[in-house]
Structures are given as C-alpha cells and as structure tokens.
Design a protein around this motif. Structure first.
Motif, PDB file in Angstrom:
ATOM      1  N   PRO A 152       0.804  -1.227   0.000  1.00 50.11           N
ATOM      2  CA  PRO A 152       0.000   0.000   0.000  1.00 50.11           C
ATOM      3  C   PRO A 152       0.843   1.287   0.000  1.00 50.11           C
ATOM      4  CG  PRO A 152      -0.842  -1.559   1.620  1.00 50.11           C
ATOM      5  CD  PRO A 152       0.447  -2.110   1.104  1.00 50.11           C
ATOM      6  N   ALA A 153       2.071   1.233   0.443  1.00 50.23           N
ATOM      7  CA  ALA A 153       2.919   2.428   0.463  1.00 50.23           C
ATOM      8  C   ALA A 153       3.232   2.920  -0.946  1.00 50.23           C
ATOM      9  CB  ALA A 153       4.216   2.142   1.209  1.00 50.23           C
ATOM     10  N   LEU A 154       3.047   2.084  -1.950  1.00 53.91           N
ATOM     11  CA  LEU A 154       3.301   2.500  -3.327  1.00 53.91           C
ATOM     12  C   LEU A 154       2.320   3.556  -3.809  1.00 53.91           C
ATOM     13  CD1 LEU A 154       4.231  -0.882  -5.038  1.00 53.91           C
ATOM     14  CD2 LEU A 154       5.738   1.009  -4.481  1.00 53.91           C
ATOM     15  N   VAL A 155       1.232   3.749  -3.092  1.00 51.48           N
ATOM     16  CA  VAL A 155       0.269   4.801  -3.445  1.00 51.48           C
ATOM     17  C   VAL A 155       0.964   6.161  -3.410  1.00 51.48           C
ATOM     18  CG1 VAL A 155      -1.819   5.994  -2.666  1.00 51.48           C
ATOM     19  CG2 VAL A 155      -1.755   3.516  -2.723  1.00 51.48           C
ATOM     20  N   TRP A 156       1.863   6.354  -2.451  1.00 46.97           N
ATOM     21  CA  TRP A 156       2.563   7.637  -2.339  1.00 46.97           C
ATOM     22  C   TRP A 156       3.503   7.865  -3.517  1.00 46.97           C
ATOM     23  CZ3 TRP A 156      -0.012  10.542   0.621  1.00 46.97           C
ATOM     24  CH2 TRP A 156      -0.667  10.020   1.724  1.00 46.97           C
ATOM     25  N   TYR A 157       4.147   6.799  -3.992  1.00 45.36           N
ATOM     26  CA  TYR A 157       4.986   6.938  -5.177  1.00 45.36           C
ATOM     27  C   TYR A 157       4.131   7.214  -6.412  1.00 45.36           C
ATOM     28  CZ  TYR A 157       8.823   5.150  -2.392  1.00 45.36           C
ATOM     29  OH  TYR A 157       9.769   4.997  -1.435  1.00 45.36           O
ATOM     30  N   GLY A 158       2.964   6.588  -6.460  1.00 44.10           N
ATOM     31  CA  GLY A 158       2.045   6.845  -7.569  1.00 44.10           C
ATOM     32  C   GLY A 158       1.556   8.284  -7.570  1.00 44.10           C
ATOM     33  N   ALA A 159       1.290   8.811  -6.377  1.00 43.90           N
ATOM     34  CA  ALA A 159       0.861  10.218  -6.286  1.00 43.90           C
ATOM     35  C   ALA A 159       1.975  11.151  -6.752  1.00 43.90           C
ATOM     36  CB  ALA A 159       0.450  10.541  -4.852  1.00 43.90           C
ATOM     37  N   LEU A 160       3.206  10.850  -6.386  1.00 43.70           N
ATOM     38  CA  LEU A 160       4.336  11.660  -6.832  1.00 43.70           C
ATOM     39  C   LEU A 160       4.511  11.551  -8.349  1.00 43.70           C
ATOM     40  CD1 LEU A 160       6.684  13.460  -5.912  1.00 43.70           C
ATOM     41  CD2 LEU A 160       8.043  11.375  -5.682  1.00 43.70           C
ATOM     42  N   LEU A 161       4.372  10.348  -8.874  1.00 40.50           N
ATOM     43  CA  LEU A 161       4.455  10.145 -10.319  1.00 40.50           C
ATOM     44  C   LEU A 161       3.360  10.932 -11.033  1.00 40.50           C
ATOM     45  CD1 LEU A 161       5.794   8.518 -12.673  1.00 40.50           C
ATOM     46  CD2 LEU A 161       4.054   6.789 -12.263  1.00 40.50           C
TER      47      LEU A 161
END
Length: 99
Positions: free
Chosen positions: A71-80
């Motif tokens: 679930p922490a990948l959501v933050w990388y997706g938001a940055l992307l």
C-alpha cells in the motif's frame, strides 16, 4: 530509458516476487503515457482513444495488485502523477520544454 533504471534498482536491492508485477506495471505506464499525451496534444481522440483504453485496461489490474501487496506504493504513484501532470500541461499548450 525504460529497462535500465529498473535493472539498476533490482541490482541494488534483493530481487523479490513483487518486482515482476512492478516491472509489468512500469512497462504499461510507459506505453499508456505516450498515446495519452498525444491525445491531449493533438485532440485527436479517434486515433488515440483505443490505445489509451487498451493499455489502461491492461495496466489497471497490475496497479491494483501492487497497491494490494504494498500500500505504500500509493505515495509513489501520487508523486508520479504530480510529475506527469507537468507533462500533460506542456502537451496541452503544445510547447516543447527543450526548444
């Protein structure tokens, strides 16, 4: 440009199972972004709608699976997404940053 950053990251870390769907997701994001930006730039929905939908439909299950496992990948997706919005802006105004 697509494979080397992934391979360097894989070499710097220990390979795990999640790297397989991560690479597939990375690949389809790459394929999805070009027709989407061309659609925005040209306004030609007739030509670019089909590739955007096809790549988006293929991409979606991989995105869901990655977020399910990490679930922490959501933050990388938001940055992307924030960085991709800059690309969308320049596609909309039809201006190349390098020129």
């Amino acid at each position: 440009m697509l494979i080397l950053p992934f391979l360097f990251g894989l070499a710097a870390s220990q390979g795990q199972f999640i790297h397989i769907p991560l690479f597939v997701c990375w690949f389809f994001i790459y394929l999805f972004s070009f027709p989407l930006l061309q659609w925005i730039k040209t306004g030609n929905s007739e030509r670019y709608r089909k590739p955007v939908v096809v790549y988006g439909v293929i991409l979606f299950p991989f995105l869901v699976s990655l977020v399910w496992f990490k679930p922490a990948l959501v933050w990388y997706g938001a940055l992307l997404l924030v960085f991709f919005m800059a690309n969308m802006y320049y596609a909309k105004i039809k201006k190349n940053v390098l020129c």
